[in-house]
Design an enzyme around this catalytic site. Structure first.
Site, mmCIF file in Angstrom:
data_model
loop_
_atom_site.group_PDB
_atom_site.id
_atom_site.type_symbol
_atom_site.label_atom_id
_atom_site.label_comp_id
_atom_site.label_asym_id
_atom_site.label_seq_id
_atom_site.Cartn_x
_atom_site.Cartn_y
_atom_site.Cartn_z
ATOM 1 N N THR A 183 0.869 -1.263 0.553
ATOM 2 C CA THR A 183 0.436 0.131 0.323
ATOM 3 C C THR A 183 1.557 0.887 0.229
ATOM 4 O O THR A 183 1.905 1.155 0.207
ATOM 5 C CB THR A 183 -0.559 0.059 1.370
ATOM 6 N N GLU A 326 -4.974 -4.027 -0.854
ATOM 7 C CA GLU A 326 -6.060 -5.157 -0.359
ATOM 8 C C GLU A 326 -7.039 -5.614 -1.021
ATOM 9 O O GLU A 326 -7.436 -7.594 -0.538
ATOM 10 C CB GLU A 326 -6.185 -4.552 0.863
ATOM 11 N N LYS A 437 -14.225 15.984 10.573
ATOM 12 C CA LYS A 437 -15.410 16.291 12.446
ATOM 13 C C LYS A 437 -16.132 17.353 13.049
ATOM 14 O O LYS A 437 -15.334 17.741 13.559
ATOM 15 C CB LYS A 437 -14.915 15.278 13.574
ATOM 16 N N TRP A 442 -19.783 14.287 11.008
ATOM 17 C CA TRP A 442 -19.271 14.180 10.222
ATOM 18 C C TRP A 442 -19.453 15.192 8.918
ATOM 19 O O TRP A 442 -20.798 14.832 8.624
ATOM 20 C CB TRP A 442 -19.226 12.822 9.700
HETATM 21 P P1 ADP Z 1 -3.301 3.736 -0.464
HETATM 22 O O1 ADP Z 1 -3.641 4.873 -1.367
HETATM 23 O O2 ADP Z 1 -3.648 3.393 0.793
HETATM 24 O O3 ADP Z 1 -1.858 2.937 -0.828
HETATM 25 P P2 ADP Z 1 -4.848 2.194 -2.886
HETATM 26 O O4 ADP Z 1 -4.420 3.227 -4.057
HETATM 27 O O5 ADP Z 1 -5.176 0.780 -2.306
HETATM 28 O O6 ADP Z 1 -3.718 2.416 -1.514
HETATM 29 O O7 ADP Z 1 -6.616 2.871 -2.294
HETATM 30 C C1 ADP Z 1 -7.561 2.733 -1.523
HETATM 31 C C2 ADP Z 1 -8.400 3.318 -1.457
HETATM 32 O O8 ADP Z 1 -8.463 4.638 -2.388
HETATM 33 C C3 ADP Z 1 -9.399 2.930 -0.862
HETATM 34 O O9 ADP Z 1 -9.418 2.639 0.091
HETATM 35 C C4 ADP Z 1 -10.352 4.347 -0.754
HETATM 36 O O10 ADP Z 1 -10.313 5.128 0.247
HETATM 37 C C5 ADP Z 1 -10.104 5.434 -2.244
HETATM 38 N N1 ADP Z 1 -11.287 4.787 -3.215
HETATM 39 C C6 ADP Z 1 -10.636 3.813 -4.027
HETATM 40 N N2 ADP Z 1 -11.599 3.306 -5.223
HETATM 41 C C7 ADP Z 1 -12.832 5.196 -4.732
HETATM 42 C C8 ADP Z 1 -13.424 5.402 -5.683
HETATM 43 N N3 ADP Z 1 -14.429 4.740 -7.005
HETATM 44 N N4 ADP Z 1 -14.286 6.327 -4.641
HETATM 45 C C9 ADP Z 1 -13.694 6.566 -3.829
HETATM 46 N N5 ADP Z 1 -12.910 6.473 -2.886
HETATM 47 C C10 ADP Z 1 -11.967 5.463 -4.246
#
Ligand code: ADP
Length: 542
Positions: A183, A326, A437, A442
């Site tokens: 991640t 994940e 918040k 929220w």
């Molecule tokens: P990270 O940025 O933590 O490495 P990822 O690239 O796997 O992880 O991103 C996952 C996160 O991206 C999700 O938990 C969510 O917050 C956001 N996300 C993914 N797709 C969407 C979507 N279509 N709309 C809004 N948020 C999204």
């Protein structure tokens, strides 16, 4: 009584073998450094991939050794996507945009044995490579960039020629690791997710379903989403499984280059983060993009105005998908279900602005934060989105933080806050850490941003919470005005007033040059929060 069917292991070897047998003439086009295109067929790609398996043997990579890549979206990267897992090794795509200390951490944590680097990325790679303690070989892939091969490093094409004895690419254990991604780790070290062959095959099948992305043999796919991030959304697996043509953009991901590729190569399906499509939208006029049938976006919320902009320009709204590293990563996809009838364009656009429905085989629920209370699917009650299914992680790789992210009964705690409508559409309210918040309630920063970005003079907008003595936090709108336009705080607030609840209206508006982005092009609210940490809101000063 037991079923009496064959227990065939679900492995990437099956996908590879099928592609080799059924689709030898399908094409893979790569845009190289400088813009020239390299064209290969599946037959050539399969042959090279088998020889690459031989190269990994010749280099002495362990039976389940980690094979890292540091590269753009190219046919060579796709060779590695199969040669590593189908020879029993584990593909580890290093995200080239991570901070150097994160790259050091993940390469050492995964114990990468070999790294395959695109030549155009050597300057970036060489800044960190000295800190990689387990890497025994570095192989440079010549993508036409200038420069010499550093001493002691190996040349990809030469290895394929000299050491590339074609090998059987057969894996039998579907539970074995095929690939790993970390991640991007906005807080703390990145966390490693390990995909199995089985999870990868099922995820690929999932994205091939007509009611999800529907990847098929007739598709010409342009994955703008990088192969170094979140498994390129599984397109490298699903596209090969289906026998689609590929158009791989290489290092040039500028909107102009992407529109050219879509037009020239008659792309049918293009997938990338919303930021990419924001850049592409103004360039659509006058182009022949009649081949396109799906423009898919995920990774962050797709503003309604963006999707509608595409619909107006090319008759095709953006299809949204949601997921995380994940979740392999696609877990929900947006499609209008047949029960959605008789709605106005605007109401349809609202549905398209949701994150879609859970994919087949993925279970989703919303849970009251910090409890185990499962909340109703009523479209209004929000809670933490949790998911489970055969392509959802069950733990992080060798990481004591795992228990924080998984419930005792095996659900992944996504850290996203959502509502789910009775008909299953998920609406992502925010990431837990980005919610504003205010006075115990929220405010969804995403919803306010979406409304802001519908203003014709607004190029981009992000909403963050800033400290407030009475309400704890209040929203601050950070707005980027389109080139050549002017906008005042009052105009912004007047525009928003009829669109959001009164108490959601930002307390202040600041105009900025650009919304800072994370390594993968998402709005970096953390950077904005740091920048405006000391911002004093007007009613606090008065
Ligand atoms: P990270 O940025 O933590 O490495 P990822 O690239 O796997 O992880 O991103 C996952 C996160 O991206 C999700 O938990 C969510 O917050 C956001 N996300 C993914 N797709 C969407 C979507 N279509 N709309 C809004 N948020 C999204």
């Amino acid at each position: 009584m037991k079923g009496l069917m064959q227990d065939t292991p679900l492995t990437l070897s099956m996908i590879f073998r099928r592609a080799e047998q059924l689709f030898p003439d399908k094409r893979i086009v790569t845009a190289e450094v400088g813009g020239a295109k390299t064209r290969t067929t599946y037959a050539q790609w399969c042959e090279r991939t088998r020889r690459l398996g031989g190269v990994l043997d010749a280099l002495g990579i362990s039976a389940d050794g980690r094979v890292a890549t540091f590269g753009w979206n190219t046919a060579r990267h796709l060779e590695l996507y199969y040669a590593a897992p189908c020879s029993g090794r584990v593909l580890h795509t290093l995200n080239i945009r991570l901070f150097p200390d994160q790259l050091t951490y993940i390469a050492n944590h995964a114990e990468d044995e070999v790294v395959f680097v695109d030549k155009s990325l050597l300057p970036l790679y060489q800044k960190v490579s000295g800190t990689f303690t387990t890497v025994r070989h570095t192989v440079v892939i010549d993508d036409g960039a200038p420069g010499e091969l550093p001493d002691g490093w190996l040349d990809y094409e030469r290895l394929l020629e000299e050491a590339g004895t074609p090998v059987d690419l057969e894996v039998v254990d579907e539970g074995s690791a095929a690939a790993m991604c970390y991640t991007s780790g906005t807080t703390g070290h990145p966390k490693g997710v390990v995909y199995s062959h089985r999870s990868t095959v099922l995820h690929a099948l999932g994205t091939m379903l007509a009611d999800s992305v529907g990847i098929s043999e007739a598709d010409v796919i342009l994955p703008v989403v990088p192969m170094f991030h979140a498994n390129a959304w599984g397109i490298g697996q699903a596209g090969v499984f289906a026998g689609s043509d590929f158009v791989l953009p290489g290092p040039n991901m500028t909107p102009a280059a992407l529109v050219d590729l879509m037009e020239q190569e008659r792309v049918t399906l293009a997938a990338g983060v919303p930021t990419i499509w924001m850049g592409v939208l103004p360039l659509l006029e006058g182009r022949d993009l009649s081949s396109l049938t799906r423009v898919v976006a995920g990774g962050s919320a797709v503003p309604k105005a963006l999707s509608e902009g595409f619909r107006r320009a090319i008759g095709l709204p953006i299809q949204q998908a949601w997921g995380m590293t994940e979740t392999s990563p696609v877990a929900s996809t947006g499609r209008l279900r047949s029960s959605v009838t008789g709605l106005s364009d605007d109401e349809l656009a609202d549905i398209r602005a949701t994150q879609g429905m859970p994919m087949a085989l993925v279970d989703a629920r919303v849970v009251e934060p910090d409890t185990t209370n499962v909340l109703p699917w009523d479209g209004t009650t929000s809670g933490e989105l949790q998911v489970r299914g055969p392509w959802i992680a069950s733990a992080y790789y060798d990481d004591p933080r795992s228990p924080e992210s998984f419930t005792a009964d095996g659900w992944l705690k996504t850290g996203d806050v959502a509502t789910i409508r009775p008909d299953g559409y998920i609406h992502l309210v925010d990431r837990t850490k980005d919610l504003v918040k205010s006075g115990g309630e929220w405010i969804s920063s995403v919803d306010v941003e979406n409304e802001l970005m519908a203003h014709p003079k607004v190029k981009e907008a992000a909403v963050i919470g800033v400290a407030h003595p009475k309400w704890v936090e209040r929203p601050l709108a950070c707005v980027v005005v389109r080139d050549g336009e002017t906008l005042t705080k009052d105009e912004v607030l007047e525009f928003l007033a009829p669109r959001v609840a009164r108490w959601w209206l930002p307390d202040d508006v600041v105009f900025i040059e650009e919304v800072p982005k994370t390594s993968v092009g998402k709005f970096s609210k953390k950077t904005l929060r740091d920048r405006f940490a000391g911002h004093v809101l007007p009613d606090v000063t008065s």
